[in-house]
Design a protein around this motif. Structure first.
Motif, PDB file in Angstrom:
ATOM      1  N   ALA A  15       0.814  -1.193  -0.076  1.00 60.16           N
ATOM      2  CA  ALA A  15      -0.089  -0.131   0.158  1.00 60.16           C
ATOM      3  C   ALA A  15       0.893   1.336  -0.017  1.00 60.16           C
ATOM      4  O   ALA A  15       0.662   2.381  -0.672  1.00 60.16           O
ATOM      5  N   THR A  16       2.019   1.185   0.710  1.00 54.59           N
ATOM      6  CA  THR A  16       2.995   2.567   0.809  1.00 54.59           C
ATOM      7  C   THR A  16       3.706   2.662  -0.630  1.00 54.59           C
ATOM      8  O   THR A  16       3.585   3.625  -1.132  1.00 54.59           O
ATOM      9  N   ALA A  17       4.018   1.398  -1.160  1.00 56.50           N
ATOM     10  CA  ALA A  17       4.690   1.609  -2.594  1.00 56.50           C
ATOM     11  C   ALA A  17       3.602   2.223  -3.658  1.00 56.50           C
ATOM     12  O   ALA A  17       3.940   2.946  -4.259  1.00 56.50           O
ATOM     13  N   HIS A  18       2.365   1.725  -3.501  1.00 54.30           N
ATOM     14  CA  HIS A  18       1.397   2.152  -4.345  1.00 54.30           C
ATOM     15  C   HIS A  18       1.202   3.736  -4.080  1.00 54.30           C
ATOM     16  O   HIS A  18       0.932   4.592  -5.041  1.00 54.30           O
ATOM     17  N   ARG A  19       1.071   3.970  -2.895  1.00 53.01           N
ATOM     18  CA  ARG A  19       0.846   5.390  -2.731  1.00 53.01           C
ATOM     19  C   ARG A  19       1.956   6.494  -3.118  1.00 53.01           C
ATOM     20  O   ARG A  19       1.800   7.577  -3.570  1.00 53.01           O
ATOM     21  N   LEU A  20       3.106   5.878  -3.078  1.00 47.40           N
ATOM     22  CA  LEU A  20       4.469   6.648  -3.487  1.00 47.40           C
ATOM     23  C   LEU A  20       4.304   6.741  -5.099  1.00 47.40           C
ATOM     24  O   LEU A  20       4.563   7.903  -5.571  1.00 47.40           O
ATOM     25  N   THR A  21       3.986   5.849  -5.633  1.00 45.17           N
ATOM     26  CA  THR A  21       3.800   5.849  -7.289  1.00 45.17           C
ATOM     27  C   THR A  21       2.590   6.960  -7.494  1.00 45.17           C
ATOM     28  O   THR A  21       2.546   7.526  -8.649  1.00 45.17           O
ATOM     29  N   LYS A  62      -4.557   3.945  15.943  1.00 49.97           N
ATOM     30  CA  LYS A  62      -5.211   2.748  15.512  1.00 49.97           C
ATOM     31  C   LYS A  62      -6.737   2.950  15.202  1.00 49.97           C
ATOM     32  O   LYS A  62      -7.338   2.801  14.355  1.00 49.97           O
ATOM     33  N   ALA A  63      -7.136   3.998  16.357  1.00 50.84           N
ATOM     34  CA  ALA A  63      -8.567   4.230  16.085  1.00 50.84           C
ATOM     35  C   ALA A  63      -8.762   5.187  14.822  1.00 50.84           C
ATOM     36  O   ALA A  63      -9.994   5.075  14.108  1.00 50.84           O
ATOM     37  N   THR A  64      -8.128   6.106  14.582  1.00 53.48           N
ATOM     38  CA  THR A  64      -8.298   7.193  13.474  1.00 53.48           C
ATOM     39  C   THR A  64      -8.236   6.506  11.901  1.00 53.48           C
ATOM     40  O   THR A  64      -8.960   6.704  10.970  1.00 53.48           O
ATOM     41  N   LEU A  65      -7.160   5.599  11.892  1.00 54.89           N
ATOM     42  CA  LEU A  65      -6.805   5.058  10.814  1.00 54.89           C
ATOM     43  C   LEU A  65      -7.575   3.819  10.550  1.00 54.89           C
ATOM     44  O   LEU A  65      -7.954   3.540   9.242  1.00 54.89           O
ATOM     45  N   SER A  66      -8.033   3.131  11.476  1.00 57.27           N
ATOM     46  CA  SER A  66      -8.996   1.930  11.230  1.00 57.27           C
ATOM     47  C   SER A  66     -10.501   2.394  10.796  1.00 57.27           C
ATOM     48  O   SER A  66     -10.777   1.684   9.966  1.00 57.27           O
ATOM     49  N   ARG A  67     -10.810   3.521  11.464  1.00 55.34           N
ATOM     50  CA  ARG A  67     -12.075   4.152  10.942  1.00 55.34           C
ATOM     51  C   ARG A  67     -11.874   4.450   9.585  1.00 55.34           C
ATOM     52  O   ARG A  67     -12.813   4.296   8.687  1.00 55.34           O
ATOM     53  N   ALA A  68     -10.997   5.288   9.105  1.00 57.09           N
ATOM     54  CA  ALA A  68     -10.954   5.652   7.722  1.00 57.09           C
ATOM     55  C   ALA A  68     -10.426   4.688   6.886  1.00 57.09           C
ATOM     56  O   ALA A  68     -11.269   4.681   5.552  1.00 57.09           O
ATOM     57  N   GLY A  69      -9.757   3.496   7.482  1.00 61.07           N
ATOM     58  CA  GLY A  69      -9.390   2.358   6.636  1.00 61.07           C
ATOM     59  C   GLY A  69     -10.567   1.518   6.016  1.00 61.07           C
ATOM     60  O   GLY A  69     -10.435   0.732   5.320  1.00 61.07           O
ATOM     61  N   SER A 371      -3.175  -6.205  13.924  1.00 62.62           N
ATOM     62  CA  SER A 371      -4.516  -5.907  13.721  1.00 62.62           C
ATOM     63  C   SER A 371      -4.626  -4.402  14.433  1.00 62.62           C
ATOM     64  O   SER A 371      -4.199  -4.502  15.609  1.00 62.62           O
ATOM     65  N   PRO A 372      -5.274  -3.538  13.830  1.00 62.24           N
ATOM     66  CA  PRO A 372      -5.943  -3.509  12.531  1.00 62.24           C
ATOM     67  C   PRO A 372      -4.908  -3.113  11.250  1.00 62.24           C
ATOM     68  O   PRO A 372      -5.733  -2.125  10.420  1.00 62.24           O
ATOM     69  N   ALA A 373      -4.087  -3.407  11.268  1.00 57.95           N
ATOM     70  CA  ALA A 373      -3.072  -2.677   9.997  1.00 57.95           C
ATOM     71  C   ALA A 373      -3.498  -3.283   8.763  1.00 57.95           C
ATOM     72  O   ALA A 373      -3.583  -2.558   7.697  1.00 57.95           O
ATOM     73  N   ALA A 374      -4.059  -4.558   8.518  1.00 57.40           N
ATOM     74  CA  ALA A 374      -4.441  -4.698   7.065  1.00 57.40           C
ATOM     75  C   ALA A 374      -5.656  -3.868   6.879  1.00 57.40           C
ATOM     76  O   ALA A 374      -5.708  -3.134   5.647  1.00 57.40           O
ATOM     77  N   GLU A 379      -4.580   3.930   4.617  1.00 59.00           N
ATOM     78  CA  GLU A 379      -4.410   5.083   5.371  1.00 59.00           C
ATOM     79  C   GLU A 379      -2.882   5.038   6.099  1.00 59.00           C
ATOM     80  O   GLU A 379      -2.313   6.211   6.252  1.00 59.00           O
ATOM     81  N   ILE A 380      -2.533   3.913   6.364  1.00 59.91           N
ATOM     82  CA  ILE A 380      -1.066   3.864   7.117  1.00 59.91           C
ATOM     83  C   ILE A 380      -0.358   4.340   6.045  1.00 59.91           C
ATOM     84  O   ILE A 380       0.798   5.069   6.256  1.00 59.91           O
ATOM     85  N   ALA A 381      -0.481   4.063   4.657  1.00 56.76           N
ATOM     86  CA  ALA A 381       0.361   4.521   3.639  1.00 56.76           C
ATOM     87  C   ALA A 381       0.360   5.816   3.479  1.00 56.76           C
ATOM     88  O   ALA A 381       1.507   6.554   3.300  1.00 56.76           O
TER      89      ALA A 381
END
Length: 394
Positions: A15-21, A62-69, A371-374, A379-381
């Motif tokens: 996901a990070t690599a895709h966001r960079l592209t 975790k709370a903010t990125l999971s909700r958005a993710g 979890s909940p990284a997947a 959003e982590i990216a």
């Protein structure tokens, strides 16, 4: 033209690599991974749940990125034709002493802005006719997806965006402006460490001394026999006990229609130890030498022994599930593939309870992303790429 090397072809790295592209057009983006395929470890052994963000401290990553993710992952899957379902889940109280904890969890979920509703036993049975509940909370935005399929799409998009993925390439060292691998050197102005189970080792190899240490916990699963899948419509979770570090066994309908039961949580005998037979003297020696692990073990000795007993006893595993769905018996369970959770632990013995991402010039290290990284990966990216904008290259 900036050169980015992402270490790890799990869902966060891809996901990070895709966001960079997308955000750095013209940049040279390379993903490296020691395995021969993408999503070989945590991502490929994931339960497939798109988490809403119920359990996490309001305002935490975790709370903010999971909700958005949870929203962006569903949108990504639908855009790219990946099967996905927003099925919701029930968190059920099966004993009176769990009711105050369920109320507290409802208040936390509400503080996180989630669509949740408290249910009576009759209302819970409308969602899950076979469930046992004194009360329940329905979380509408929980979903299910195939994260390996997500990774395969991300890998294709990276290639379409001009990036490269080098599989079977283990990172062996770092020099100024270079990532050394088993298949040759890669020039790098920026290095993003998304190595999951190996992330703290990669950080130390790069000259970082992370305060936390990755300790691997194996989560073992069963699945329901095909003729018993009708006992579960969606996702059924127990009320977590805040005294203990993990959620407890639960029931999850997968995107392919199967129903997985678990996981428990036992110390793995190797960083990539998907069974009791997988053993690494080096990995166990590292755990044994880490004071934080001994402090954690002393604090949760009874809990840990229960998890080991459940690992070795299918009847005990079945009884744990029967608290949620009383009709489940030992005969209903078929062994399924296990996963290993890369959990960062502090020297104090506390689990790192949020995503942990550290940066320095030319480097970003994702040092805790269980979890909940997947769910949160897209959003982590974005978060990682924003950090890159604030640091200097190698």
């Amino acid at each position: 033209m900036a050169r980015y090397v992402v270490i790890g072809a799990g869902i966060v790295g891809l996901a990070t690599a895709h966001r960079l592209t997308l955000d750095r057009p013209g940049a040279r983006v390379t993903v490296v991974d020691k395995e021969p395929c993408v999503a070989a470890h945590q991502t490929g052994h994931n339960s497939g749940v798109i988490h809403a963000g119920v359990y996490y401290k309001p305002g935490s990553l975790k709370a903010t990125l999971s909700r958005a993710g949870s929203a962006s992952m569903v949108a990504f899957a639908r855009e790219h034709g990946i099967p996905v379902e927003t099925c919701g889940k029930l968190i059920v109280a099966t004993a009176a002493d769990e009711l105050p904890r369920l109320t507290a969890l409802f208040e936390r979920a509400t503080a996180n802005g989630l669509p949740v509703r408290m249910l009576s036993p009759a209302e819970a049975s409308e969602y899950e006719p076979h469930v046992s509940a004194l009360a329940a909370m329905h979380v509408a935005s929980t979903g299910i997806v195939d994260y390996t399929a997500v990774c395969e799409v991300l890998a294709r998009l990276i290639a379409d965006g001009g990036g490269r993925i080098r599989l079977g390439a283990a990172v062996t060292g770092f020099r100024h402006g270079v990532v050394e691998t088993s298949t040759g050197d890669i020039p790098a102005d920026f290095v993003i460490n998304c190595a999951g189970l190996q992330s703290d080792r990669i950080a130390r190899l790069a000259g970082i001394r992370p305060g936390a240490r990755i300790v691997p916990f194996r989560g073992e699963y069963y699945e329901l026999r095909e003729d018993r899948r009708h006992l579960v419509n969606g996702l059924i979770y127990p009320v977590p006990d805040p005294r203990f570090p993990f959620l407890g066994v639960h029931l999850t309908r997968m995107i392919d229609g199967s129903v997985h039961a678990g996981p428990n949580a036992v110390l793995a005998t190797a960083r990539e130890g998907y069974s009791w037979r997988r053993f690494s003297a080096r990995d166990l020696a590292e755990v044994a030498a880490f004071p934080g692990m001994w402090r954690l073990a002393r604090r949760h000795l009874g809990y840990g022994l229960t998890e080991v007993r459940r690992s070795l006893s299918r009847p005990l595993f079945a009884r744990s599930l029967a608290r949620l769905v009383p009709e489940i018996t030992e005969a209903d369970l078929v062994p399924a593939e296990a996963g290993v959770r890369a959990q960062a632990i502090l020297p104090s013995g506390e689990l790192v309870d949020d995503f942990l991402i550290e940066s320095r010039d030319g480097q970003v290290h994702v040092l805790n992303a269980p979890s909940p990284a997947a769910t949160s990966s897209l959003e982590i990216a974005k978060h990682i790429v924003a950090q890159l904008g604030a640091i200097s290259p190698n």
